[in-house]
Design an enzyme around this catalytic site. Sequence first.
Site, mmCIF file in Angstrom:
data_model
loop_
_atom_site.group_PDB
_atom_site.id
_atom_site.type_symbol
_atom_site.label_atom_id
_atom_site.label_comp_id
_atom_site.label_asym_id
_atom_site.label_seq_id
_atom_site.Cartn_x
_atom_site.Cartn_y
_atom_site.Cartn_z
ATOM 1 N N GLY A 1 22.440 14.764 -29.209
ATOM 2 C CA GLY A 1 22.041 15.274 -27.904
ATOM 3 C C GLY A 1 22.743 14.543 -26.778
ATOM 4 O O GLY A 1 23.036 15.121 -25.720
ATOM 5 N N ALA A 2 23.042 13.273 -27.027
ATOM 6 C CA ALA A 2 23.677 12.483 -25.968
ATOM 7 C C ALA A 2 25.071 13.023 -25.644
ATOM 8 O O ALA A 2 25.523 12.947 -24.505
ATOM 9 C CB ALA A 2 23.745 11.025 -26.376
ATOM 10 N N GLY B 1 0.840 -1.202 0.000
ATOM 11 C CA GLY B 1 0.000 0.000 0.000
ATOM 12 C C GLY B 1 0.866 1.239 0.000
ATOM 13 O O GLY B 1 2.021 1.226 -0.426
ATOM 14 N N GLY B 2 0.285 2.314 0.532
ATOM 15 C CA GLY B 2 1.013 3.588 0.558
ATOM 16 C C GLY B 2 2.313 3.504 1.331
ATOM 17 O O GLY B 2 3.197 4.365 1.169
HETATM 18 C C1 HXC Z 1 -3.231 -4.826 11.689
HETATM 19 C C2 HXC Z 1 -2.211 -6.644 10.758
HETATM 20 C C3 HXC Z 1 -2.077 -5.959 9.535
HETATM 21 C C4 HXC Z 1 -2.578 -4.642 9.454
HETATM 22 C C5 HXC Z 1 -1.236 -7.907 9.308
HETATM 23 N N1 HXC Z 1 -1.694 -7.853 10.570
HETATM 24 N N2 HXC Z 1 -1.493 -6.787 8.650
HETATM 25 N N3 HXC Z 1 -2.771 -6.077 11.826
HETATM 26 N N4 HXC Z 1 -3.137 -4.108 10.554
HETATM 27 N N5 HXC Z 1 -2.462 -3.927 8.328
HETATM 28 C C6 HXC Z 1 -1.578 -8.865 11.604
HETATM 29 C C7 HXC Z 1 -2.461 -10.068 11.345
HETATM 30 O O1 HXC Z 1 -3.743 -9.818 11.858
HETATM 31 C C8 HXC Z 1 -1.720 -11.137 12.118
HETATM 32 O O2 HXC Z 1 -2.014 -10.982 13.488
HETATM 33 C C9 HXC Z 1 -0.287 -10.764 11.942
HETATM 34 O O3 HXC Z 1 -0.278 -9.397 11.556
HETATM 35 C C10 HXC Z 1 0.394 -11.542 10.845
HETATM 36 O O4 HXC Z 1 -0.396 -11.479 9.685
HETATM 37 P P1 HXC Z 1 -0.668 -12.778 8.794
HETATM 38 O O5 HXC Z 1 -1.710 -12.409 7.820
HETATM 39 O O6 HXC Z 1 -0.884 -13.960 9.661
HETATM 40 O O7 HXC Z 1 0.752 -12.948 8.073
HETATM 41 P P2 HXC Z 1 1.080 -13.406 6.595
HETATM 42 O O8 HXC Z 1 0.288 -14.608 6.239
HETATM 43 O O9 HXC Z 1 2.549 -13.479 6.523
HETATM 44 O O10 HXC Z 1 0.551 -12.225 5.666
HETATM 45 C C11 HXC Z 1 1.158 -10.932 5.743
HETATM 46 C C12 HXC Z 1 0.376 -9.910 4.933
HETATM 47 C C13 HXC Z 1 -1.130 -9.974 5.347
HETATM 48 C C14 HXC Z 1 0.516 -10.220 3.451
HETATM 49 C C15 HXC Z 1 0.987 -8.568 5.196
HETATM 50 O O11 HXC Z 1 -1.201 -9.887 6.763
HETATM 51 C C16 HXC Z 1 -1.906 -8.842 4.778
HETATM 52 O O12 HXC Z 1 -2.312 -8.871 3.619
HETATM 53 N N6 HXC Z 1 -2.182 -7.862 5.617
HETATM 54 C C17 HXC Z 1 -2.964 -6.711 5.229
HETATM 55 C C18 HXC Z 1 -2.169 -5.828 4.345
HETATM 56 C C19 HXC Z 1 -2.910 -4.594 4.026
HETATM 57 O O13 HXC Z 1 -3.854 -4.598 3.227
HETATM 58 N N7 HXC Z 1 -2.544 -3.547 4.734
HETATM 59 C C20 HXC Z 1 -3.115 -2.270 4.565
HETATM 60 C C21 HXC Z 1 -2.466 -1.729 3.327
HETATM 61 S S1 HXC Z 1 -3.025 -0.147 2.981
HETATM 62 P P3 HXC Z 1 -1.902 -12.185 14.519
HETATM 63 O O14 HXC Z 1 -2.480 -11.632 15.760
HETATM 64 O O15 HXC Z 1 -2.664 -13.311 13.922
HETATM 65 O O16 HXC Z 1 -0.448 -12.481 14.659
HETATM 66 C C22 HXC Z 1 -1.884 0.744 3.690
HETATM 67 C C23 HXC Z 1 -2.135 2.156 3.488
HETATM 68 C C24 HXC Z 1 -0.950 2.919 3.884
HETATM 69 O O17 HXC Z 1 -0.993 0.322 4.272
HETATM 70 C C25 HXC Z 1 -1.258 4.291 3.484
HETATM 71 C C26 HXC Z 1 -0.125 5.158 3.736
HETATM 72 C C27 HXC Z 1 -0.399 6.456 3.091
#
Ligand code: HXC
Length: 530
Positions: A420-421, A179-180
């Site tokens: 140009g290069a 994501g971001g």
């Molecule tokens: C809270 C999170 C989390 C999140 C993971 N966890 N992502 N908790 N917020 N964004 C937690 C899970 O609940 C889990 O908790 C632990 O982390 C491990 O995650 P798993 O899924 O079991 O691990 P894995 O299978 O290795 O997968 C990792 C992953 C997946 C690919 C990152 O967790 C995932 O897709 N997470 C969501 C990613 C996402 O969409 N994030 C938001 C992106 S948008 P437990 O308690 O079970 O250990 C964003 C915007 C930013 O980031 C903007 C900035 C401007």
Amino acid sequence: MTETTMSVTEIESNRETLEQKRAEACLGGGEARVERQHAKGKQTARERIEALLDPDTFSEVGMFVTHRATGFRMEEAHPAGDGVVTGTGRIDGRPVCVFAQDFTVLGGSVGEAHGQKIAKIMELAIRTGVPLVGINDSGGARIQEGVDALAAYGEIFYQNVQASGVVPQISIILGPCAGGAVYSPAITDFVVMVEKTAHMFITGPQVIRAVTHEVVDFESLGGAGVHAELSGVAHFVAKDEDDALAQVRWLLSYLPQNNLDPPPHQQAQDDPGRSTPELVELIPTDPQHPYDVRDVIAAVVDGGGGGGAADFLEVQAGYAQNVVIGLARMDGYPVGIVANQPAVLAGVIDIDAADKAARFIRFCDAFHVPLVTLVDTPGFLPGVDQEHGGVIRHGAKLLFAYAEATVPKVSLVLRKAYGGAYIVMSSKHLRGDLNLAWPDAEIAVMGPEGAVDIIFRRELFEAEDSDARRAELTRDYRSQLANPFVAAARGYIDDVILPSESRARILEALAVLRDKRAATPKRKHGNIPL
Ligand code: HXC
């Protein structure tokens, strides 16, 4: 003993409490999650920091910070440190600021407190003028914290921008960076990705499937290979975590602590006046034949002569390979090398090559790393794709970057410098400080064959033996225009040198230019065509 003095028992009790709290904090997300992390071939945040820094130099900051979020069962989890370890330490004895996200705590997700910790250590890096190394392994914005998580990212991005050009910033990606969240590493100067476990993407496979119906996995979407070869986001690929951390230590050996310090000098083991006779044989006599410009780099930089390992760290080696960039040492002083690569696409400059070189030039300029440019290019890549992709805009970045750079600029034309290069590649007109060329260099508006076909089209059409006439005219053109002496006669080339003199002459120029001063017009900032 006065009443205000602590008893031995009280001191002992404080020590025990502190040790217990520290031990709890170091547990991260607990044994089971640490085991899962290890099973994936990943280290914990603290293990990574230990491996990165000189032994026993880590001073942790913010170990006891916890989040204050409520709802979504956040009250149940108050892990000390809030999923990121931050602090200061040393690499090769020089201070660095560091943060490492702890995937075992809420997936290393960024909430308010987590983000504040990172932003705080970044601010410290800026204030103290020390490089910042960030180790990323995170599920992104902490979903439970909503807009507070987004605000935290905003603070991190802001500090990244403030730090840009002030202290070197290096991102190590050792897990998801989605994501971001990717925009923090993207702003930093160098991104190191580890194979297999590091993934960077704006929108994940699920979103892509929902929106475009394309099915894609993490690796082919945003693995290390993708970003090192296709997108150009990653500067270095590591085979495992220890390799990634070792690469960062090595990279830092070329970089100054900040924009006010000079890059670090190391005692050179190589003779600055070393002759480079191997270069005489290197360039094929046929100007259409390729060669690997990295052999030229290896010959001129420290350590390269006599079969030793050249002191050259190639940057973005897998991306836009028609230009080679990297950090090297010459007489122990770091330099930035930019070289057209005749072995790939004949060394043409295209959109990606222009972007790659321009950003590197700006990095070197920001941190006082002199630029050494090796020129052998037939020009910009022709084609509809390039024009529609904005080669005008992208090529202009390269020109802009060279023209604005005030660090010492030394260039050597090895063979072709057309059109140009020629101007773009650190020419005298863009204020190259010392412009050298080998005797067989061809500096002209275009290559002899193309030029003859255009200016003698009618004559060739009417000639009885057009091939013979073309060969004759090409020879004439080459001797009259496509050589370095015309440019040298105008002073556009400062000297024509033998290939064997290359290292000695470049080194001498760099030595003279070491204290170069250059004034630029006062302005807020230029407007590079991004
Ligand atoms: C809270 C999170 C989390 C999140 C993971 N966890 N992502 N908790 N917020 N964004 C937690 C899970 O609940 C889990 O908790 C632990 O982390 C491990 O995650 P798993 O899924 O079991 O691990 P894995 O299978 O290795 O997968 C990792 C992953 C997946 C690919 C990152 O967790 C995932 O897709 N997470 C969501 C990613 C996402 O969409 N994030 C938001 C992106 S948008 P437990 O308690 O079970 O250990 C964003 C915007 C930013 O980031 C903007 C900035 C401007």
